[in-house]
Design an enzyme around this catalytic site. Sequence first.
Site, PDB file in Angstrom:
ATOM      1  N   LYS A 280      13.339  12.685   3.678  1.00 54.30           N
ATOM      2  CA  LYS A 280      13.800  11.783   4.889  1.00 54.30           C
ATOM      3  C   LYS A 280      14.650  12.953   5.641  1.00 54.30           C
ATOM      4  CE  LYS A 280      14.199   7.544   6.431  1.00 54.30           C
ATOM      5  NZ  LYS A 280      13.146   6.447   6.521  1.00 54.30           N
TER       6      LYS A 280
ATOM      7  N   LYS B  79      -6.752  10.027   2.587  1.00 54.56           N
ATOM      8  CA  LYS B  79      -6.459   9.346   1.756  1.00 54.56           C
ATOM      9  C   LYS B  79      -6.580   7.796   2.500  1.00 54.56           C
ATOM     10  CE  LYS B  79      -2.520   7.313  -0.810  1.00 54.56           C
ATOM     11  NZ  LYS B  79      -1.263   7.374  -1.239  1.00 54.56           N
TER      12      LYS B  79
ATOM     13  N   LYS C 170      -3.735   1.986   5.006  1.00 48.69           N
ATOM     14  CA  LYS C 170      -3.660   0.920   5.979  1.00 48.69           C
ATOM     15  C   LYS C 170      -3.339   1.550   7.612  1.00 48.69           C
ATOM     16  CE  LYS C 170      -3.094  -3.291   7.612  1.00 48.69           C
ATOM     17  NZ  LYS C 170      -3.944  -4.759   7.599  1.00 48.69           N
TER      18      LYS C 170
END
Length: 461
Positions: free
Chosen positions: A113, A197, A200
Amino acid sequence: MKRIVSGITPSGDGTLHIGNYLGAVQQFKEIAKDNECYLFVADLHALTTIQNKGILKKNSEQLILCELALLGDLKNIVFFRQSDVPMHTELQSILNNVTPYGLLRRAHAYKDKLSKDVSEEDINLGLFNYPILMASDILLYKPDLVPVGKDQKQHVEITRDIAERFNKIFKKEVFPLPEPFIPEEVAVIVGTDGQRKMSKSLGNIISIFESEEVIRKQVMGCFTDPTRKHATDPGHIEGNMVFTYLDYFGNHKEVSELKERYTHGNVSDVEVKEYLYASILAYFTEARKRYLDLKNNPKEVANILLQGAEKAREIAKNTMSEVRETIGLTNSYSFFQYPYRVSTDPITLNEFSLVDIRVGFVDKAENVEKSDKLIRLHVDFGDGGKRTIFTGVRGYGYTSADFVNHRFLFVYNLKPRKMMNEESQGMILAVDGDTLPVGEHGLRKPFFIAADNLPIGAKVR
Ligand code: ADP
Ligand code: TRP
């Protein structure tokens, strides 16, 4: 039998695709065949990113339905929601104190992050502390193994570190060190674009619980063999997503034949896609049916979660009592008890004395018309008023005459409950009639405790 713990975060939208199934759920089902499994929806973990009531609710509900539908039989699996077992957060706040700051700063999720040009101001402590909550999730159940994806391996290692430190500091082997379990053979399932991969967010998925039309469309959009222009051109199997998926979902013999025909230009792309579509629907028929059943039956879902939470709390409670004792929270003045109990837990004398049982006199009784079970009793406790109390025993052959002019024992301080639109203001006590004949409902006929020679209104102690 080994004990296994794993969590699934409802950080996506909660729907699952065939990649999730092949990459995670299927392995878990395999493990659950001969191990004792604790599987929970990590809704508290999702808070690091989802801070919107409606979205969290929806994602969690969706994930619960999908998981339950795919798991099917919950034999060996205790399935629950993390937030239904508050000991997870309690243990976290204790483990905070044995976790070095540096250890967390080295955690991938936090480092990733930071490296994405996010300033420390924009990283919440939930994300920073994530590994400690995860350690609590795991250590509470003292598992042997924690099945996780590769990206979570470090979290299990941090868990081991934390456990070791705790044991060392408090000089007691409270927490056995859990092993990460990463099923090696789990391939990453590539999406329908044939490149990345399945995910969604990339829109390259084949859904499991969407409508047939949606799934059909997703299958028809699969990447096949770009060099093939006509059905009569010889086609390639390698890298062809239709055949990749067929290896998982198709009938072995039929798939071999189709491959043969495909490489010889004897079958069209549409035909093999139709076959894949039919195979996927057939493969998930039962899961899709379970999904709809559960969706239409929220009470059943709630009940599954309740039972799961009760079992999980029972273990979590024991660990927490041990932890409280080990670190010195328990002392001579301690009275604390976890408020979560299972029906076999003993209750204290104080708790029992809260139940007010009194002798009541039934001065009137009648059948409730719209019901084939209920009898309405008008009960006098000698306190000036009359109460209406229902009993549902006509099915056993009881009639109102069995009650009128008799005294029985009633629970006097029960919260009123609606029955056929009327309030029942208490409960008559009965004994399970073990030796009595089986009634119409297949249950033993209850036997009412007669109190005819006891004074009206007398309390039972
Ligand atoms: P992601 O891994 O993309 O963040 P999720 O968190 O929804 O997706 O994944 C839940 C589980 O499903 C994880 O164990 C993950 O490894 C697995 N999974 C997700 N996508 C795939 C995929 N394309 N192939 C194999 N496993 C997958
Ligand atoms: N962090 C895990 C993930 O993102 C989910 C998780 C939370 C978990 N608590 C856990 C997994 C405990 C295993 C054990 O996939």
